[in-house]
Design a protein around this motif. Structure first.
Motif, PDB file in Angstrom:
ATOM      1  N   ARG A  20     -23.692  -3.826-134.839  1.00  0.00           N
ATOM      2  CA  ARG A  20     -23.804  -3.664-133.385  1.00  0.00           C
ATOM      3  C   ARG A  20     -22.505  -3.109-132.802  1.00  0.00           C
ATOM      4  O   ARG A  20     -22.527  -2.212-131.948  1.00  0.00           O
ATOM      5  CB  ARG A  20     -24.149  -5.007-132.734  1.00  0.00           C
ATOM      6  N   ASP A  21     -21.364  -3.620-133.265  1.00  0.00           N
ATOM      7  CA  ASP A  21     -20.072  -3.135-132.771  1.00  0.00           C
ATOM      8  C   ASP A  21     -19.885  -1.652-133.075  1.00  0.00           C
ATOM      9  O   ASP A  21     -19.380  -0.899-132.234  1.00  0.00           O
ATOM     10  CB  ASP A  21     -18.913  -3.932-133.379  1.00  0.00           C
ATOM     11  N   ALA A  22     -20.279  -1.214-134.261  1.00  0.00           N
ATOM     12  CA  ALA A  22     -20.155   0.200-134.627  1.00  0.00           C
ATOM     13  C   ALA A  22     -21.026   1.062-133.720  1.00  0.00           C
ATOM     14  O   ALA A  22     -20.573   2.088-133.201  1.00  0.00           O
ATOM     15  CB  ALA A  22     -20.523   0.409-136.093  1.00  0.00           C
ATOM     16  N   GLU A  23     -22.265   0.641-133.513  1.00  0.00           N
ATOM     17  CA  GLU A  23     -23.174   1.400-132.646  1.00  0.00           C
ATOM     18  C   GLU A  23     -22.639   1.467-131.215  1.00  0.00           C
ATOM     19  O   GLU A  23     -22.688   2.517-130.574  1.00  0.00           O
ATOM     20  CB  GLU A  23     -24.564   0.770-132.667  1.00  0.00           C
ATOM     21  N   GLU A  24     -22.125   0.353-130.751  1.00  0.00           N
ATOM     22  CA  GLU A  24     -21.586   0.301-129.391  1.00  0.00           C
ATOM     23  C   GLU A  24     -20.345   1.192-129.252  1.00  0.00           C
ATOM     24  O   GLU A  24     -20.178   1.893-128.257  1.00  0.00           O
ATOM     25  CB  GLU A  24     -21.245  -1.147-129.034  1.00  0.00           C
ATOM     26  N   TYR A  25     -19.484   1.166-130.248  1.00  0.00           N
ATOM     27  CA  TYR A  25     -18.278   1.999-130.231  1.00  0.00           C
ATOM     28  C   TYR A  25     -18.675   3.471-130.154  1.00  0.00           C
ATOM     29  O   TYR A  25     -18.093   4.243-129.378  1.00  0.00           O
ATOM     30  CB  TYR A  25     -17.417   1.729-131.472  1.00  0.00           C
ATOM     31  N   ARG A  27     -21.438   4.773-128.964  1.00  0.00           N
ATOM     32  CA  ARG A  27     -22.002   5.048-127.634  1.00  0.00           C
ATOM     33  C   ARG A  27     -20.922   5.195-126.576  1.00  0.00           C
ATOM     34  O   ARG A  27     -20.974   6.079-125.730  1.00  0.00           O
ATOM     35  CB  ARG A  27     -22.949   3.903-127.234  1.00  0.00           C
ATOM     36  N   LYS A  28     -19.937   4.337-126.625  1.00  0.00           N
ATOM     37  CA  LYS A  28     -18.926   4.306-125.568  1.00  0.00           C
ATOM     38  C   LYS A  28     -17.785   5.307-125.754  1.00  0.00           C
ATOM     39  O   LYS A  28     -17.256   5.815-124.765  1.00  0.00           O
ATOM     40  CB  LYS A  28     -18.310   2.909-125.486  1.00  0.00           C
ATOM     41  N   PHE A  29     -17.374   5.541-126.998  1.00  0.00           N
ATOM     42  CA  PHE A  29     -16.109   6.247-127.196  1.00  0.00           C
ATOM     43  C   PHE A  29     -16.160   7.536-128.018  1.00  0.00           C
ATOM     44  O   PHE A  29     -15.215   8.318-127.963  1.00  0.00           O
ATOM     45  CB  PHE A  29     -15.088   5.311-127.855  1.00  0.00           C
ATOM     46  N   TYR A  37      -3.207  14.565-133.590  1.00  0.00           N
ATOM     47  CA  TYR A  37      -3.930  15.550-134.399  1.00  0.00           C
ATOM     48  C   TYR A  37      -5.193  15.015-135.077  1.00  0.00           C
ATOM     49  O   TYR A  37      -5.646  15.569-136.076  1.00  0.00           O
ATOM     50  CB  TYR A  37      -2.999  16.183-135.454  1.00  0.00           C
ATOM     51  N   SER A  38      -5.738  13.926-134.562  1.00  0.00           N
ATOM     52  CA  SER A  38      -6.986  13.416-135.132  1.00  0.00           C
ATOM     53  C   SER A  38      -7.864  12.819-134.044  1.00  0.00           C
ATOM     54  O   SER A  38      -7.394  12.456-132.972  1.00  0.00           O
ATOM     55  CB  SER A  38      -6.704  12.369-136.212  1.00  0.00           C
ATOM     56  N   ARG A  39      -9.149  12.749-134.357  1.00  0.00           N
ATOM     57  CA  ARG A  39     -10.083  12.093-133.450  1.00  0.00           C
ATOM     58  C   ARG A  39     -11.113  11.374-134.302  1.00  0.00           C
ATOM     59  O   ARG A  39     -11.411  11.771-135.428  1.00  0.00           O
ATOM     60  CB  ARG A  39     -10.752  13.085-132.506  1.00  0.00           C
ATOM     61  N   THR A  40     -11.666  10.320-133.744  1.00  0.00           N
ATOM     62  CA  THR A  40     -12.746   9.608-134.413  1.00  0.00           C
ATOM     63  C   THR A  40     -14.050  10.206-133.915  1.00  0.00           C
ATOM     64  O   THR A  40     -14.337  10.189-132.721  1.00  0.00           O
ATOM     65  CB  THR A  40     -12.691   8.099-134.102  1.00  0.00           C
ATOM     66  N   ASP A  41     -14.829  10.736-134.857  1.00  0.00           N
ATOM     67  CA  ASP A  41     -16.111  11.340-134.514  1.00  0.00           C
ATOM     68  C   ASP A  41     -17.211  10.288-134.411  1.00  0.00           C
ATOM     69  O   ASP A  41     -18.079  10.368-133.549  1.00  0.00           O
ATOM     70  CB  ASP A  41     -16.503  12.388-135.556  1.00  0.00           C
ATOM     71  N   SER A  42     -17.160   9.312-135.313  1.00  0.00           N
ATOM     72  CA  SER A  42     -18.142   8.222-135.292  1.00  0.00           C
ATOM     73  C   SER A  42     -17.689   7.117-136.234  1.00  0.00           C
ATOM     74  O   SER A  42     -16.785   7.305-137.051  1.00  0.00           O
ATOM     75  CB  SER A  42     -19.533   8.716-135.701  1.00  0.00           C
ATOM     76  N   VAL A  43     -18.322   5.966-136.087  1.00  0.00           N
ATOM     77  CA  VAL A  43     -18.104   4.852-137.009  1.00  0.00           C
ATOM     78  C   VAL A  43     -19.470   4.335-137.443  1.00  0.00           C
ATOM     79  O   VAL A  43     -20.464   4.493-136.732  1.00  0.00           O
ATOM     80  CB  VAL A  43     -17.262   3.707-136.393  1.00  0.00           C
ATOM     81  N   LYS A  44     -19.488   3.742-138.614  1.00  0.00           N
ATOM     82  CA  LYS A  44     -20.738   3.211-139.147  1.00  0.00           C
ATOM     83  C   LYS A  44     -20.425   1.966-139.953  1.00  0.00           C
ATOM     84  O   LYS A  44     -19.409   1.899-140.649  1.00  0.00           O
ATOM     85  CB  LYS A  44     -21.391   4.255-140.053  1.00  0.00           C
ATOM     86  N   TYR A  45     -21.303   0.998-139.869  1.00  0.00           N
ATOM     87  CA  TYR A  45     -21.183  -0.159-140.742  1.00  0.00           C
ATOM     88  C   TYR A  45     -22.263  -0.053-141.800  1.00  0.00           C
ATOM     89  O   TYR A  45     -23.450   0.010-141.482  1.00  0.00           O
ATOM     90  CB  TYR A  45     -21.328  -1.476-139.970  1.00  0.00           C
ATOM     91  N   ASP A  46     -21.850   0.003-143.054  1.00  0.00           N
ATOM     92  CA  ASP A  46     -22.786   0.060-144.176  1.00  0.00           C
ATOM     93  C   ASP A  46     -22.990  -1.359-144.682  1.00  0.00           C
ATOM     94  O   ASP A  46     -22.140  -1.922-145.370  1.00  0.00           O
ATOM     95  CB  ASP A  46     -22.226   0.961-145.275  1.00  0.00           C
TER      96      ASP A  46
END
Length: 117
Positions: A20-25, A27-29, A37-46
């Motif tokens: 849930r935290d990964a999905e929320e992150y 959605r929000k960010f 020189y970097s960006r977070t494109d997405s996060v996932k919990y496997d």
């Protein structure tokens, strides 16, 4: 006349919370603004591997395969230090959840420049 109410309490598992935290992150960010020189494109919990995965892009000066190879240990260590110092991630670390970063080239998104172990 008396009424009886049965309240059922659902307690979220740590795996449910991580997912849930990964999905929320996301959605929000995501994608996050470029910082250093970097960006977070997405996060996932496997859930199957109990791994929290950050998918990132490296841009400008950091979008350099040789530079990343030469500094892999320093960069990887720095990324993991960020996680270990995060109070938000502490419950996951304490529970043995692993963290992984997959960083792709900003100019060629199919090219993985760095993948932590």
């Amino acid at each position: 006349m008396a009424s009886t109410f049965v309240v059922s309490c659902h307690q979220e598992s740590l795996d449910d919370k991580a997912e849930r935290d990964a999905e929320e992150y996301n959605r929000k960010f995501c994608p996050t603004p470029v910082i250093n020189y970097s960006r977070t494109d997405s996060v996932k919990y496997d859930r199957a591997t109990r791994t929290y995965i950050y998918y990132c892009s490296l841009v400008d000066k950091a979008d350099n395969e040789e530079l990343i190879k030469e500094n892999y240990d320093v960069i990887s260590s720095s990324l993991m230090k960020t996680i270990s110092e995060s109070t938000t991630m502490k419950p996951y670390l304490d529970a043995g959840i692993k963290f992984k970063f997959i960083c792709r080239s900003g100019s060629n998104p199919k090219k993985v420049l760095l993948e932590t172990k």
